[in-house]
Design a protein around this motif. Structure first.
Motif, PDB file in Angstrom:
ATOM      1  N   ASP A 152      -7.600  -1.249  -9.754  1.00  0.00           N
ATOM      2  CA  ASP A 152      -6.914  -2.264  -9.365  1.00  0.00           C
ATOM      3  C   ASP A 152      -6.925  -3.503 -10.278  1.00  0.00           C
ATOM      4  O   ASP A 152      -6.949  -4.448 -10.088  1.00  0.00           O
ATOM      5  N   THR A 169       0.077  -6.080  -2.662  1.00  0.00           N
ATOM      6  CA  THR A 169      -0.425  -4.770  -1.980  1.00  0.00           C
ATOM      7  C   THR A 169       0.821  -4.034  -2.572  1.00  0.00           C
ATOM      8  O   THR A 169       1.980  -4.526  -2.615  1.00  0.00           O
ATOM      9  N   VAL A 172       1.495   0.609   0.155  1.00  0.00           N
ATOM     10  CA  VAL A 172       0.578   0.719   1.314  1.00  0.00           C
ATOM     11  C   VAL A 172       1.911   0.595   2.538  1.00  0.00           C
ATOM     12  O   VAL A 172       2.814   0.073   2.302  1.00  0.00           O
ATOM     13  N   ASP A 176       0.226  -1.059   7.409  1.00  0.00           N
ATOM     14  CA  ASP A 176      -1.240  -1.220   7.239  1.00  0.00           C
ATOM     15  C   ASP A 176      -1.530  -2.593   6.319  1.00  0.00           C
ATOM     16  O   ASP A 176      -2.464  -2.902   5.898  1.00  0.00           O
ATOM     17  N   VAL A 177      -0.219  -3.115   5.981  1.00  0.00           N
ATOM     18  CA  VAL A 177      -0.211  -4.233   5.083  1.00  0.00           C
ATOM     19  C   VAL A 177      -1.147  -5.343   5.558  1.00  0.00           C
ATOM     20  O   VAL A 177      -2.118  -5.887   4.656  1.00  0.00           O
ATOM     21  N   GLU A 179      -3.926  -5.307   7.019  1.00  0.00           N
ATOM     22  CA  GLU A 179      -5.297  -4.797   7.109  1.00  0.00           C
ATOM     23  C   GLU A 179      -5.684  -4.853   5.388  1.00  0.00           C
ATOM     24  O   GLU A 179      -6.821  -5.252   5.248  1.00  0.00           O
ATOM     25  N   TYR A 180      -4.912  -4.626   4.357  1.00  0.00           N
ATOM     26  CA  TYR A 180      -5.117  -4.486   3.095  1.00  0.00           C
ATOM     27  C   TYR A 180      -5.023  -5.733   2.530  1.00  0.00           C
ATOM     28  O   TYR A 180      -5.936  -5.780   1.507  1.00  0.00           O
ATOM     29  N   THR A 182      -5.546  -9.336   1.360  1.00  0.00           N
ATOM     30  CA  THR A 182      -6.952 -10.297   1.251  1.00  0.00           C
ATOM     31  C   THR A 182      -6.449 -11.470   0.278  1.00  0.00           C
ATOM     32  O   THR A 182      -5.770 -11.450  -0.791  1.00  0.00           O
ATOM     33  N   ALA A 185      -7.396 -10.293  -3.247  1.00  0.00           N
ATOM     34  CA  ALA A 185      -6.354  -9.684  -3.808  1.00  0.00           C
ATOM     35  C   ALA A 185      -5.254 -10.725  -4.319  1.00  0.00           C
ATOM     36  O   ALA A 185      -4.617 -10.621  -5.321  1.00  0.00           O
ATOM     37  N   TYR A 270       3.822  -7.437  -0.168  1.00  0.00           N
ATOM     38  CA  TYR A 270       3.906  -5.998   0.165  1.00  0.00           C
ATOM     39  C   TYR A 270       5.213  -5.298  -0.883  1.00  0.00           C
ATOM     40  O   TYR A 270       6.241  -6.331  -1.026  1.00  0.00           O
TER      41      TYR A 270
END
Length: 340
Positions: A152, A169, A172, A176-177, A179-180, A182, A185, A270
């Motif tokens: 990453d 992200t 993904v 689930d976006v 959840e991933y 942050t 990120a 996303y």
């Protein structure tokens, strides 16, 4: 004289060879920067005959890379990478995976040595590579590995139609976006993008717009709290650090012409949030640019198109745009080095 670009073969059963040949055929009209194709000369000869294209080949070794610019007007320069197995159009063979990876490895090594000015990668078929032991999620992660970076550690920027988007992200599932997603990120993507816009795009003071995740930017928490708890705090840190970042903005009002005039790139939350508007604006000539690498890397913004391989119907416009983008970035990096 600037070093040439290196174009990797990509999936041999896909359209990489088709569009490489077509791009060379359009070299004059498209004012293409000189490139050398890392591929199997026998496969390219057979393919050119199949497509009815009169493309003379100039097979060279590494000691001939300084002649690519002179050769390019009259022949397609090829640095040989032998394929272990015959190619069947539209049917990837894992037996050829080692050659696909060897072409990438060699192009990156030559770029690091200054013998190539950048790497343009034709699309790979990940399923075929996985079958021969490839352990990275995709092209970009493998290039990060070659550069000694974590998976990453780089950022994928898509450019087309006057729009640039980067993704917090990537591959993904929509469910689930959240959840991933942050703050870290978002900060990483924005910081790498800010520096790349300065170095590689010549934008002295980049302006970053940051998209919201939820409709109406969450309506103050009524439709989700990601804007309050994750995205807005990241924007605040970026501003504190002197980066011109604004948002989070509702995505449904972020991509019209008036909005696009107010930023240089959008940090999207996303995949489809960024890719739908970009491909709507410019489906044929979008370019994938990897930010954060020590070498230049661009790619057409499409896949292997197995059903089109060997038919002569593949469109080379995105590859041509990727070659131009790589040449521009390489020139800016070289100019920056000369001024240091």
């Amino acid at each position: 004289m600037a070093a040439p670009l290196g174009l990797t073969m990509g999936e041999p059963a896909g359209i990489g060879g088709d569009i490489a040949l077509k791009a060379w055929m359009e070299r004059g009209a498209a004012d293409l920067p000189p490139f050398v194709l890392l591929d199997d000369p026998d496969r390219i000869r057979v393919l050119a005959t199949r497509l009815g294209l009169d493309v003379p080949l100039a097979v060279i070794g590494e000691d001939g890379l300084d002649r690519v610019a002179d050769l390019f007007a009259d022949a397609l320069p090829i640095l040989p990478v032998a394929l272990p197995a015959p190619v069947s159009y539209g049917k990837p063979d894992p037996a050829n995976g080692s050659a696909v990876i060897a072409a990438i490895d060699r192009a990156v090594a030559l770029s690091n040595e200054g013998k190539l000015s950048g790497v343009v990668t034709n699309p790979i078929q990940k399923s075929a590579l996985y079958a021969c032991g490839f352990r990275w999620p995709g092209h970009t992660e493998y290039l990060a590995h070659l550069a000694g970076l974590p998976d990453d550690g780089t950022v994928m920027l898509l450019e087309g139609g006057g729009l640039r988007v980067v993704l917090a992200t990537i591959h993904v599932a929509v469910k689930d976006v959240a959840e991933y997603l942050t703050s870290d990120a978002i900060l990483h993507v924005a910081r790498v993008t800010n520096e790349a816009l300065k170095r590689d795009f010549g934008i002295a003071s980049p302006r970053l717009a940051v998209a919201a995740l939820n409709p109406h930017a969450g309506e103050n928490g009524a439709m989700g709290r990601e804007e309050i708890e994750i995205i807005a705090p990241a924007v605040a840190v970026l501003k504190r650090d002197g980066i011109d970042a604004t948002g989070p903005f509702p995505a449904d009002t972020l991509f019209h012409a008036g909005a696009r005039a107010r930023y240089d790139a959008v940090v999207c939350m996303y995949h489809d949030q960024g890719l739908i508007p970009l491909k709507t604006l410019d489906f044929d000539t979008g370019v994938n640019i990897t930010l954060g690498l020590p070498f230049v890397r661009t790619s057409p913004d499409h896949g292997t198109a197995l059903s089109l391989a060997g038919t002569g119907t593949a469109n080379a416009s995105s590859l041509i745009a990727a070659l131009h983008a790589a040449a521009r970035i390489a020139a800016r990096r070289q100019k920056s080095v000369c001024h240091e």
